[in-house]
Design a protein around this motif. Structure first.
Motif, PDB file in Angstrom:
ATOM      1  N   CYS A  23       0.826  -1.203   0.000  1.00 18.95           N
ATOM      2  CA  CYS A  23       0.000   0.000   0.000  1.00 18.95           C
ATOM      3  C   CYS A  23       0.863   1.257   0.000  1.00 18.95           C
ATOM      4  CB  CYS A  23      -0.942   0.009   1.213  1.00 18.95           C
ATOM      5  SG  CYS A  23      -2.485   0.864   0.914  1.00 18.95           S
ATOM      6  N   PRO A  27      -2.719  -0.392  -4.069  1.00 19.79           N
ATOM      7  CA  PRO A  27      -3.459  -1.093  -3.016  1.00 19.79           C
ATOM      8  C   PRO A  27      -3.008  -2.524  -2.834  1.00 19.79           C
ATOM      9  CG  PRO A  27      -4.927   0.078  -4.514  1.00 19.79           C
ATOM     10  CD  PRO A  27      -3.574   0.080  -5.137  1.00 19.79           C
ATOM     11  N   GLU A  31      -7.322  -4.664  -0.407  1.00 17.43           N
ATOM     12  CA  GLU A  31      -7.909  -3.383  -0.773  1.00 17.43           C
ATOM     13  C   GLU A  31      -8.374  -3.398  -2.213  1.00 17.43           C
ATOM     14  OE1 GLU A  31      -4.436  -1.195   0.504  1.00 17.43           O
ATOM     15  OE2 GLU A  31      -5.726  -0.027   1.837  1.00 17.43           O
ATOM     16  N   ALA A 246      -0.227   7.097   2.682  1.00 14.92           N
ATOM     17  CA  ALA A 246      -0.886   5.862   2.267  1.00 14.92           C
ATOM     18  C   ALA A 246      -0.324   4.650   3.008  1.00 14.92           C
ATOM     19  CB  ALA A 246      -0.746   5.681   0.757  1.00 14.92           C
ATOM     20  N   TRP A 247       0.966   4.657   3.294  1.00 16.25           N
ATOM     21  CA  TRP A 247       1.566   3.545   4.032  1.00 16.25           C
ATOM     22  C   TRP A 247       2.863   3.990   4.692  1.00 16.25           C
ATOM     23  CZ3 TRP A 247      -0.759  -0.767   5.370  1.00 16.25           C
ATOM     24  CH2 TRP A 247       0.006  -1.737   6.005  1.00 16.25           C
ATOM     25  N   MET A 249      -0.477   4.111   6.952  1.00 19.95           N
ATOM     26  CA  MET A 249      -1.620   4.980   6.774  1.00 19.95           C
ATOM     27  C   MET A 249      -1.680   6.041   7.868  1.00 19.95           C
ATOM     28  SD  MET A 249      -5.481   3.756   6.033  1.00 19.95           S
ATOM     29  CE  MET A 249      -4.816   2.643   4.779  1.00 19.95           C
ATOM     30  N   THR A 281     -10.617   2.443  -3.205  1.00 21.46           N
ATOM     31  CA  THR A 281     -10.765   1.641  -1.992  1.00 21.46           C
ATOM     32  C   THR A 281     -11.463   2.445  -0.900  1.00 21.46           C
ATOM     33  OG1 THR A 281      -8.557   2.328  -1.262  1.00 21.46           O
ATOM     34  CG2 THR A 281      -8.703   0.280  -2.495  1.00 21.46           C
ATOM     35  N   VAL A 283     -11.000   3.443   3.282  1.00 20.58           N
ATOM     36  CA  VAL A 283     -10.141   3.425   4.469  1.00 20.58           C
ATOM     37  C   VAL A 283     -10.973   3.849   5.674  1.00 20.58           C
ATOM     38  CG1 VAL A 283      -8.009   3.835   3.218  1.00 20.58           C
ATOM     39  CG2 VAL A 283      -9.353   5.780   3.992  1.00 20.58           C
ATOM     40  N   CYS A 296      -4.831   4.154  -2.279  1.00 15.09           N
ATOM     41  CA  CYS A 296      -4.625   4.126  -0.820  1.00 15.09           C
ATOM     42  C   CYS A 296      -4.609   5.511  -0.171  1.00 15.09           C
ATOM     43  CB  CYS A 296      -3.350   3.383  -0.445  1.00 15.09           C
ATOM     44  SG  CYS A 296      -3.423   1.616  -0.782  1.00 15.09           S
TER      45      CYS A 296
END
Length: 336
Positions: A23, A27, A31, A246-247, A249, A281, A283, A296
Motif C-alpha cells: 500500500c 493497493p 484493498e 498511504a503507508w 496509513m 478503496t 479506508v 490508498c
C-alpha cells in the motif's frame, strides 16, 4: 556463495518488495478487492481534539491514569439521566450530562464491542462500574460486556455504551449520525430519534444493522484547467492531502481541517467510471468513519468549490492536489 543460497536470498528480497509495496503506491490485494483498510500505524496528530474538553479540558476517558489502568476506557458513567431534546427526543446522558452513544457495528445479543484502538480514543467506552439507572431507565436494562483488553464496559439494552470525545460540553450531540453508524442512546437501548437516527430497530432484535449508504459514485472529468481528474457523484473535484500518508496509513486532516476539507464517502464499485476500480478503496479514519481513497490515499472535497468543475482547492497551502485517472496527484497549477 552457493546457487541455492543466492536463490534463497533473491526470493526473500522479492517477498520483502511485495510486502512493502502493498500500500505504498498501489493497493494491497485485500484493498483491491474492495476491502476496508485501517491505519497500520497512525503516526499523525489525528488524536488532537479527542483529548480536550470533558469538563475541565480533558476529553472523556483521556486521563493518563484511566488510560493506564484500563486501556481506552473512559470515566465512570455515574447516575445516568434521561434528557429531552428537540430533534432526537429522549436521550441518555451520564452523571455529568454528556450524551451516551451506541455503535451499529457492535451487537446486543450477545453483547460485543467492535470499537478498539483509535476508535476507542474517539469514542471512549463507559465503564460498567459505578453506573446506575435513574427515572426512565429500567435497572434491568443495564449490564456489562468484557472488552478485548479485559475491561468491563457498560451496556444498555445489551448495547455497549460510549461517549464521543468531541462532545466538549454537557448536552452536546456531535456524535449523532457520525459515519452513519453512531447514534445517541434512547432509554431502552434503541437509537434515539427512532427512524430519524436509522431504521428504528430495537436493541437485540437480531437483525443486521443498516450499513453506511455509499455516495453516488466516482468518475473522471476532463477539466479544462487540470486535465483528467477524479470527481464525486455531484461533480465535485476530489483532492488528496500531502500530509496524509498511504503507508503507513496516516490521517493528518482532523478537527478544524475537516470543516474545510470534507472526507469523501465510500462508493459502490459498480459506480466507478474512468479509473481502474481496483485503485478505488475504502479506508477507516481514527474516529471509525469510512472514507473513499484512491491508490490508498484518502480523498476529500473542498468547501471552497461551489459548483461542479471548480478546482479552487488545487495547490492550497502547497499540500492539496486533485487526483488524475491513474490515482496520482495532479501538481499542475490551474490554467487560465
Amino acid at each position: 556463495m552457493s546457487k541455492r543460497r543466492q536463490a534463497s536470498l533473491a526470493g526473500a528480497a522479492i517477498t520483502l518488495m511485495m510486502l512493502t509495496a502493498a500500500c505504498g503506491g498501489s493497493p494491497s490485494a485485500k484493498e483491491r478487492d474492495g476491502g476496508d483498510a485501517r491505519p497500520a500505524a497512525n503516526t499523525s496528530d489525528a488524536g488532537k481534539g479527542y483529548g480536550a474538553g470533558y469538563g475541565s479540558g480533558a476529553a472523556p476517558g483521556a486521563g493518563a491514569d484511566t488510560g493506564a489502568k484500563s486501556g481506552a476506557m473512559g470515566e465512570p458513567g455515574g447516575k445516568l439521566a434521561v434528557r429531552e431534546t428537540a430533534d432526537l427526543g429522549r436521550v441518555v446522558t451520564d452523571g455529568k450530562g454528556f450524551t451516551l452513544y451506541r455503535f451499529d457495528k457492535d451487537t446486543a445479543e450477545p453483547p460485543a464491542s467492535n470499537c478498539d484502538g483509535d476508535c476507542a480514543k474517539a469514542w471512549p467506552p463507559v465503564p460498567a462500574a459505578d453506573a446506575s439507572a435513574t427515572t426512565g431507565i429500567e435497572a434491568s436494562a443495564l449490564g456489562e460486556v468484557m472488552r478485548k483488553d479485559g475491561s468491563r464496559q457498560l451496556t444498555l439494552g445489551g448495547w455497549p455504551v460510549y461517549r464521543y470525545a468531541k462532545d466538549t460540553a454537557p448536552g452536546e450531540t456531535k456524535g449523532q449520525g457520525v459515519g452513519g453508524t453512531w447514534n445517541a442512546l434512547a432509554p431502552d437501548g434503541k437509537k434515539a430519534g427512532g427512524k430519524k437516527a436509522g431504521d428504528g430497530q430495537g436493541a437485540g432484535d437480531g437483525k443486521e444493522q443498516p450499513k453506511e449508504q455509499p455516495a453516488d459514485g466516482v468518475s473522471v472529468s476532463d477539466n479544462p484547467k487540470l486535465g483528467k481528474i477524479l470527481v464525486d457523484g455531484q461533480g465535485r473535484t476530489l483532492y488528496r492531502f500531502s500530509k496524509d500518508s498511504a503507508w503507513p496509513m496516516k490521517f493528518a486532516c482532523t478537527d478544524a481541517c475537516l470543516e474545510t476539507w470534507k472526507p469523501a464517502k465510500p462508493v459502490d464499485k459498480a459506480k466507478v467510471k474512468g479509473i481502474d476500480e481496483k485503485l478505488i478503496t475504502t479506508v477507516t479514519r481514527p474516529d471509525g468513519t469510512r472514507q473513499l481513497a484512491a491508490d490508498c490515499w484518502p480523498l476529500y472535497w473542498f468547501t471552497g468549490d461551489t459548483k461542479a468543475g471548480d478546482v479552487n482547492g488545487q495547490g492550497k497551502q502547497g499540500q492539496w492536489f486533485a487526483v488524475d485517472d491513474k490515482g496520482h496527484k495532479v501538481t499542475a497549477a490551474p490554467a487560465g
